[in-house]
Design a protein around this motif. Structure first.
Motif, PDB file in Angstrom:
ATOM      1  N   MET A 122      88.559 -17.758 -28.698  1.00 33.75           N
ATOM      2  CA  MET A 122      89.618 -17.336 -27.804  1.00 33.75           C
ATOM      3  C   MET A 122      89.245 -17.658 -26.363  1.00 33.75           C
ATOM      4  N   SER A 123      90.256 -17.913 -25.574  1.00 23.11           N
ATOM      5  CA  SER A 123      90.051 -18.192 -24.155  1.00 23.11           C
ATOM      6  C   SER A 123      89.885 -16.890 -23.389  1.00 23.11           C
ATOM      7  N   THR A 124      89.224 -17.002 -22.254  1.00 21.99           N
ATOM      8  CA  THR A 124      89.082 -15.845 -21.381  1.00 21.99           C
ATOM      9  C   THR A 124      89.532 -16.215 -19.973  1.00 21.99           C
ATOM     10  N   ILE A 125      89.991 -15.202 -19.248  1.00 21.37           N
ATOM     11  CA  ILE A 125      90.325 -15.381 -17.836  1.00 21.37           C
ATOM     12  C   ILE A 125      89.652 -14.264 -17.061  1.00 21.37           C
ATOM     13  N   ILE A 126      89.435 -14.504 -15.783  1.00 22.11           N
ATOM     14  CA  ILE A 126      88.829 -13.496 -14.920  1.00 22.11           C
ATOM     15  C   ILE A 126      89.811 -13.170 -13.811  1.00 22.11           C
ATOM     16  N   VAL A 127      90.112 -11.878 -13.650  1.00 20.18           N
ATOM     17  CA  VAL A 127      91.005 -11.383 -12.604  1.00 20.18           C
ATOM     18  C   VAL A 127      90.287 -10.253 -11.884  1.00 20.18           C
ATOM     19  N   ASN A 128      90.118 -10.404 -10.582  1.00 25.09           N
ATOM     20  CA  ASN A 128      89.419  -9.382  -9.787  1.00 25.09           C
ATOM     21  C   ASN A 128      88.074  -8.999 -10.403  1.00 25.09           C
ATOM     22  N   ASN A 129      87.326 -10.001 -10.779  1.00 21.14           N
ATOM     23  CA  ASN A 129      85.992  -9.816 -11.369  1.00 21.14           C
ATOM     24  C   ASN A 129      86.001  -9.083 -12.706  1.00 21.14           C
ATOM     25  N   LYS A 130      87.167  -8.986 -13.343  1.00 18.58           N
ATOM     26  CA  LYS A 130      87.275  -8.389 -14.675  1.00 18.58           C
ATOM     27  C   LYS A 130      87.570  -9.511 -15.665  1.00 18.58           C
ATOM     28  N   LYS A 131      86.875  -9.505 -16.790  1.00 19.26           N
ATOM     29  CA  LYS A 131      87.008 -10.554 -17.796  1.00 19.26           C
ATOM     30  C   LYS A 131      87.972 -10.097 -18.893  1.00 19.26           C
ATOM     31  N   PHE A 132      88.950 -10.963 -19.223  1.00 19.88           N
ATOM     32  CA  PHE A 132      89.949 -10.655 -20.238  1.00 19.88           C
ATOM     33  C   PHE A 132      90.000 -11.785 -21.251  1.00 19.88           C
ATOM     34  N   GLU A 133      90.153 -11.418 -22.522  1.00 16.49           N
ATOM     35  CA  GLU A 133      90.356 -12.411 -23.570  1.00 16.49           C
ATOM     36  C   GLU A 133      91.845 -12.574 -23.805  1.00 16.49           C
ATOM     37  N   ILE A 134      92.302 -13.806 -23.911  1.00 15.47           N
ATOM     38  CA  ILE A 134      93.703 -14.082 -24.180  1.00 15.47           C
ATOM     39  C   ILE A 134      93.927 -13.959 -25.680  1.00 15.47           C
ATOM     40  N   PHE A 135      94.781 -13.016 -26.089  1.00 13.81           N
ATOM     41  CA  PHE A 135      95.040 -12.855 -27.518  1.00 13.81           C
ATOM     42  C   PHE A 135      96.491 -13.131 -27.888  1.00 13.81           C
ATOM     43  N   ILE A 136      97.364 -13.340 -26.895  1.00 15.26           N
ATOM     44  CA  ILE A 136      98.733 -13.789 -27.149  1.00 15.26           C
ATOM     45  C   ILE A 136      98.957 -14.997 -26.249  1.00 15.26           C
ATOM     46  N   SER A 137      99.308 -16.110 -26.834  1.00 14.54           N
ATOM     47  CA  SER A 137      99.481 -17.340 -26.058  1.00 14.54           C
ATOM     48  C   SER A 137     100.723 -17.258 -25.176  1.00 14.54           C
ATOM     49  N   ALA A 138     100.716 -18.026 -24.096  1.00 10.67           N
ATOM     50  CA  ALA A 138     101.870 -18.093 -23.194  1.00 10.67           C
ATOM     51  C   ALA A 138     103.102 -18.584 -23.953  1.00 10.67           C
ATOM     52  N   GLU A 139     102.916 -19.514 -24.863  1.00  7.72           N
ATOM     53  CA  GLU A 139     104.030 -20.039 -25.636  1.00  7.72           C
ATOM     54  C   GLU A 139     104.663 -18.960 -26.511  1.00  7.72           C
ATOM     55  N   ARG A 140     103.831 -18.142 -27.127  1.00  6.30           N
ATOM     56  CA  ARG A 140     104.347 -17.059 -27.980  1.00  6.30           C
ATOM     57  C   ARG A 140     105.094 -16.024 -27.143  1.00  6.30           C
ATOM     58  N   ILE A 141     104.583 -15.718 -25.961  1.00  9.07           N
ATOM     59  CA  ILE A 141     105.247 -14.763 -25.071  1.00  9.07           C
ATOM     60  C   ILE A 141     106.609 -15.309 -24.643  1.00  9.07           C
ATOM     61  N   GLN A 142     106.667 -16.588 -24.239  1.00 12.04           N
ATOM     62  CA  GLN A 142     107.930 -17.187 -23.814  1.00 12.04           C
ATOM     63  C   GLN A 142     108.947 -17.227 -24.954  1.00 12.04           C
ATOM     64  N   LYS A 143     108.487 -17.513 -26.156  1.00 10.00           N
ATOM     65  CA  LYS A 143     109.392 -17.534 -27.314  1.00 10.00           C
ATOM     66  C   LYS A 143     109.994 -16.157 -27.538  1.00 10.00           C
ATOM     67  N   ARG A 144     109.169 -15.120 -27.428  1.00  8.73           N
ATOM     68  CA  ARG A 144     109.676 -13.754 -27.641  1.00  8.73           C
ATOM     69  C   ARG A 144     110.634 -13.344 -26.533  1.00  8.73           C
ATOM     70  N   ILE A 145     110.369 -13.746 -25.297  1.00 13.18           N
ATOM     71  CA  ILE A 145     111.278 -13.452 -24.195  1.00 13.18           C
ATOM     72  C   ILE A 145     112.639 -14.103 -24.452  1.00 13.18           C
ATOM     73  N   GLN A 146     112.637 -15.330 -24.956  1.00  6.18           N
ATOM     74  CA  GLN A 146     113.889 -16.005 -25.302  1.00  6.18           C
ATOM     75  C   GLN A 146     114.643 -15.223 -26.377  1.00  6.18           C
ATOM     76  N   GLU A 147     113.926 -14.731 -27.371  1.00  3.14           N
ATOM     77  CA  GLU A 147     114.547 -13.949 -28.440  1.00  3.14           C
ATOM     78  C   GLU A 147     115.137 -12.653 -27.896  1.00  3.14           C
ATOM     79  N   ILE A 148     114.409 -11.984 -27.012  1.00  5.39           N
ATOM     80  CA  ILE A 148     114.894 -10.731 -26.419  1.00  5.39           C
ATOM     81  C   ILE A 148     116.157 -10.981 -25.600  1.00  5.39           C
ATOM     82  N   ALA A 149     116.162 -12.050 -24.805  1.00  4.09           N
ATOM     83  CA  ALA A 149     117.337 -12.384 -23.998  1.00  4.09           C
ATOM     84  C   ALA A 149     118.557 -12.605 -24.889  1.00  4.09           C
TER      85      ALA A 149
END
Length: 85
Positions: free
Chosen positions: A1-28
């Motif tokens: 899994m990929s990780t990102i750092i925001v304000n010196n805090k490390k986060f693992e990406i567990f939902i892809s941007a593509e999956r989030i955008q697809k769900r937003i389209q479904e909600i709309a």
């Protein structure tokens, strides 16, 4: 899994941007079906929901309006337990 750092805090990406955008389209689409023929006003809570609301409205196929409200309960990374408007 990929990780990102925001304000010196490390986060693992567990939902892809593509999956989030697809769900937003479904909600709309679901909202447009549920409220077809009605006046719809989306209310976005600033600042946390601004990008979600923007993506939702870009995918919403009908006319609508949007309002914002600014409130917070966090100071830094800790909740104060009190909502400030």
């Amino acid at each position: 899994m990929s990780t990102i750092i925001v304000n010196n805090k490390k986060f693992e990406i567990f939902i892809s941007a593509e999956r989030i955008q697809k769900r937003i389209q479904e909600i709309a689409l679901e909202i447009s079906n549920d409220y077809a023929g009605k006046e719809v006003c989306f209310v976005s809570v600033l600042n946390g929901a601004l990008f979600f609301t923007s993506d939702l409205l870009l995918n919403y196929p009908l006319n609508c309006t949007m309002q914002t409200v600014k409130c917070k309960s966090y100071h830094g990374l800790e909740s104060s337990g009190i909502i400030e408007f």
